[in-house]
Write an enzyme that holds these catalytic residues in place. Structure first.
Site, mmCIF file in Angstrom:
data_model
loop_
_atom_site.group_PDB
_atom_site.id
_atom_site.type_symbol
_atom_site.label_atom_id
_atom_site.label_comp_id
_atom_site.label_asym_id
_atom_site.label_seq_id
_atom_site.Cartn_x
_atom_site.Cartn_y
_atom_site.Cartn_z
ATOM 1 N N ARG A 43 0.871 -1.194 0.000
ATOM 2 C CA ARG A 43 0.000 0.000 0.000
ATOM 3 C C ARG A 43 0.898 1.231 0.000
ATOM 4 N NH1 ARG A 43 -2.309 3.395 3.890
ATOM 5 N NH2 ARG A 43 -4.434 4.081 3.474
ATOM 6 N N SER A 115 -12.708 -3.116 1.644
ATOM 7 C CA SER A 115 -12.873 -2.411 2.926
ATOM 8 C C SER A 115 -14.344 -2.072 3.100
ATOM 9 C CB SER A 115 -12.101 -1.089 2.920
ATOM 10 O OG SER A 115 -10.730 -1.322 2.917
ATOM 11 N N LYS A 144 -4.316 6.443 8.543
ATOM 12 C CA LYS A 144 -5.181 6.772 7.411
ATOM 13 C C LYS A 144 -5.869 8.095 7.720
ATOM 14 C CE LYS A 144 -9.096 4.722 4.926
ATOM 15 N NZ LYS A 144 -8.817 4.812 3.513
#
Ligand code: 3NM
Length: 218
Positions: A43, A115, A144
């Site tokens: 990621r 998600s 995040k």
């Protein structure tokens, strides 16, 4: 594939990109693999994230380490990169294309994770053919910036109460101290970024997390 193999791969799902590390990402991943992670997601996001050839080069190096140790290598969002590398799968969010479209693009036998932050999103992901759900954020996270409000374990409990059996991994602020609560709520595993990527001793922290998930006390 909602089978035991998928569930066991989710046990300790490590997510990382270069912006999550203070050490060399290859060293971090290798130590995490030695510590017992069961799946890895590349990621590459946030301020200072690599792009273009640099991103591809790092992805290739990390994929190579995963291959050597039989750890599934999943790419976050970037379907083109996943196709170019023949990655084991892709993880997508609610703002991305739906799981059925992604699966068509990836071809047979690949893992597609989604998600979800509410029961409706879980149901939609199931209808679209997701292999697993990432439910979060369970605990407060700084990783995040645009994370949804913290849910605790309530979404996981709600999903399980309705009898839905899709493999679930909890995400957001999870560490060895709170991981077992996520499993007790009905998750098959935990997803972590900083608890491993920023650990002073990556091997030790990932081993401790693995034990916490497996219900083995230190
Ligand atoms: N997704 P850490 S929370 C990538 O709620 C991500 O969907 C989330 O990082 C979600 O383990 C999150 O460092 C960040 O808290 C997880």
């Amino acid at each position: 594939m909602w089978n035991e193999e998928m569930r066991s791969k989710l046990q300790l799902y490590f997510i990382m990109g270069s912006t999550n590390c203070k050490q060399d990402p290859e060293k971090v991943l290798l130590d995490a693999i030695d510590g017992g992670i069961t799946m890895f997601q590349f990621r590459e996001k946030g301020e200072g994230a690599l792009t273009g050839t640099e991103k591809i080069n790092l992805a290739q190096k990390l994929q190579h380490l995963c291959k050597e140790h039989a750890i599934p290598f999943i790419v976050n969002d970037d379907i083109e990169l996943a196709l170019a590398l023949n990655a084991d799968g892709v993880h997508i969010g609610q703002d991305d294309e739906d799981a059925s479209t992604v699966r068509k693009k990836l071809g047979e036998g690949k893992i597609v994770g989604v998600s979800a932050h509410a029961l409706m999103e879980v149901k939609k992901a199931i209808a679209d053919g997701a292999d697993y759900i990432g439910a979060g954020p369970i605990y407060p996270t700084r990783t995040k910036a645009d994370a949804e409000p913290v849910k605790g374990t309530s979404l996981i409990e709600e999903v399980r109460k309705t009898g839905i059996r899709i493999p679930i991994v909890g995400i957001g602020g999870i560490n060895e101290g709170n991981a077992s609560a996520v499993i007790d709520a009905g998750a098959d595993g935990v997803s972590v970024i900083t608890a491993i990527s920023l650990a002073a001793d990556v091997f030790e922290r990932s081993s401790a997390l693995k034990k916490a998930v497996a219900g083995i006390s230190e």
